[in-house]
Design a protein around this motif. Structure first.
Motif, short mmCIF file in Angstrom:
data_model
loop_
_atom_site.label_atom_id
_atom_site.label_comp_id
_atom_site.label_asym_id
_atom_site.label_seq_id
_atom_site.Cartn_x
_atom_site.Cartn_y
_atom_site.Cartn_z
N THR A 57 0.79 -1.10 -0.13
CA THR A 57 0.21 0.10 0.21
C THR A 57 0.74 1.08 0.00
OG1 THR A 57 -1.82 -1.06 0.97
CG2 THR A 57 -1.71 1.17 1.10
N ARG A 58 2.04 1.37 0.84
CA ARG A 58 2.67 2.67 0.78
C ARG A 58 3.51 2.64 -0.37
NH1 ARG A 58 8.30 3.76 3.91
NH2 ARG A 58 8.10 5.79 3.93
N ALA A 59 3.94 1.58 -1.04
CA ALA A 59 4.90 1.68 -2.35
C ALA A 59 3.76 2.06 -3.36
CB ALA A 59 5.04 0.17 -2.74
N ALA A 60 2.34 1.74 -3.50
CA ALA A 60 1.40 2.28 -4.51
C ALA A 60 1.06 3.75 -4.22
CB ALA A 60 0.30 1.36 -4.52
N ARG A 61 1.01 4.09 -2.95
CA ARG A 61 0.76 5.46 -2.62
C ARG A 61 2.07 6.39 -2.92
NH1 ARG A 61 -2.56 4.60 2.93
NH2 ARG A 61 -4.59 4.08 1.88
N ARG A 62 3.51 5.97 -2.76
CA ARG A 62 4.44 6.86 -2.95
C ARG A 62 4.46 6.93 -4.73
NH1 ARG A 62 9.93 5.57 -0.34
NH2 ARG A 62 10.20 7.51 -1.15
N ARG A 63 4.06 5.61 -5.29
CA ARG A 63 4.27 5.87 -7.03
C ARG A 63 3.24 6.67 -7.53
NH1 ARG A 63 5.50 1.47 -10.97
NH2 ARG A 63 4.59 2.19 -12.96
N ALA A 64 1.95 6.64 -6.96
CA ALA A 64 0.75 7.50 -7.24
C ALA A 64 1.17 9.04 -7.05
CB ALA A 64 -0.44 7.21 -6.73
N SER A 65 1.92 9.42 -5.86
CA SER A 65 2.25 10.60 -5.54
C SER A 65 3.13 11.23 -6.41
CB SER A 65 2.82 11.00 -3.98
OG SER A 65 3.85 10.32 -3.73
N ARG A 66 4.10 10.55 -7.10
CA ARG A 66 5.42 10.82 -7.80
C ARG A 66 4.63 11.05 -9.48
NH1 ARG A 66 9.90 6.68 -6.48
NH2 ARG A 66 10.24 7.34 -4.31
N ALA A 67 3.62 10.40 -9.78
CA ALA A 67 2.91 10.29 -11.07
C ALA A 67 2.57 11.74 -11.41
CB ALA A 67 1.98 9.32 -11.23
N PRO A 68 2.70 12.25 -12.71
CA PRO A 68 2.46 13.66 -12.97
C PRO A 68 0.90 13.58 -13.34
CG PRO A 68 3.55 12.75 -14.75
CD PRO A 68 3.82 11.55 -13.56
N ARG A 69 0.32 14.70 -12.91
CA ARG A 69 -0.96 14.86 -12.92
C ARG A 69 -1.65 15.77 -14.15
NH1 ARG A 69 0.11 14.46 -7.79
NH2 ARG A 69 -1.20 13.32 -6.42
N ALA A 70 -2.66 15.44 -14.75
CA ALA A 70 -3.24 16.30 -15.82
C ALA A 70 -3.20 17.71 -15.43
CB ALA A 70 -4.53 15.94 -16.12
N GLY A 71 -2.60 18.52 -16.31
CA GLY A 71 -2.54 19.90 -16.08
C GLY A 71 -1.20 20.32 -15.42
N ASP A 72 -0.34 19.46 -15.05
CA ASP A 72 0.93 19.78 -14.30
C ASP A 72 2.08 20.23 -15.56
OD1 ASP A 72 3.08 19.64 -12.96
OD2 ASP A 72 3.10 17.85 -12.23
N PRO A 73 2.58 21.30 -15.16
CA PRO A 73 3.38 21.63 -16.33
C PRO A 73 4.56 20.83 -16.48
CG PRO A 73 3.48 23.42 -14.42
CD PRO A 73 2.44 22.15 -14.21
N ARG A 74 4.78 19.91 -15.49
CA ARG A 74 6.03 18.74 -15.98
C ARG A 74 5.54 17.62 -16.52
NH1 ARG A 74 7.55 18.31 -9.76
NH2 ARG A 74 5.39 18.77 -9.94
N ALA A 75 4.32 17.50 -16.71
CA ALA A 75 3.76 16.43 -17.40
C ALA A 75 4.22 16.24 -18.69
CB ALA A 75 2.17 16.33 -17.34
N PRO A 76 4.45 15.03 -19.19
CA PRO A 76 5.02 14.88 -20.74
C PRO A 76 4.35 15.61 -21.84
CG PRO A 76 5.08 12.80 -19.35
CD PRO A 76 4.51 13.87 -18.62
N GLU A 77 3.06 15.58 -21.66
CA GLU A 77 2.19 16.17 -22.60
C GLU A 77 2.20 17.65 -22.74
OE1 GLU A 77 -0.52 15.29 -18.96
OE2 GLU A 77 0.73 14.08 -20.45
N ASN A 78 2.66 18.30 -21.49
CA ASN A 78 2.80 19.64 -21.55
C ASN A 78 4.07 19.99 -21.64
OD1 ASN A 78 -0.11 19.77 -21.04
ND2 ASN A 78 0.28 19.69 -18.88
N ALA A 79 5.30 18.99 -22.03
CA ALA A 79 6.29 19.64 -22.12
C ALA A 79 6.56 20.34 -23.54
CB ALA A 79 7.48 18.39 -22.02
N PRO A 80 7.65 21.31 -23.50
CA PRO A 80 7.98 22.06 -24.79
C PRO A 80 8.54 21.04 -25.94
CG PRO A 80 9.66 22.79 -22.99
CD PRO A 80 8.41 21.71 -22.29
#
Length: 82
Positions: A57-80
């Protein structure tokens, strides 16, 4: 009241210990005849299972907290481009 995270590891540990208590109570009242040594493997297997559940459970939560969210400027789809 502040909402608390669900903790499946504690749930598993509680269910294991509750089942051991119910088995012991049924044996003590004479409703069910269970050898006393059968509770030891139940608890000995259940508590590591609860620990494994907590670690996963802890590993899944840590992984989910590191995943980029939609609208995040660091997300791959929003990268220049480039």
């Amino acid at each position: 009241m502040r909402r608390h995270d669900t903790e499946p590891g504690k749930l598993v540990a509680g269910l294991v210990l509750l089942s051991a208590g119910v088995i012991y109570a049924l044996d003590a009242t004479g409703a069910w005849s269970v050898p006393a040594w059968t509770l030891v493997p139940l608890v000995a297997a259940g508590l590591p299972l609860a620990a494994l559940t907590a670690v996963m459970t802890r590993a899944a939560r840590r992984r989910a907290s590191r995943a980029p969210r939609a609208g995040d400027p660091r997300a791959p789809e929003n990268a220049p481009p480039g």
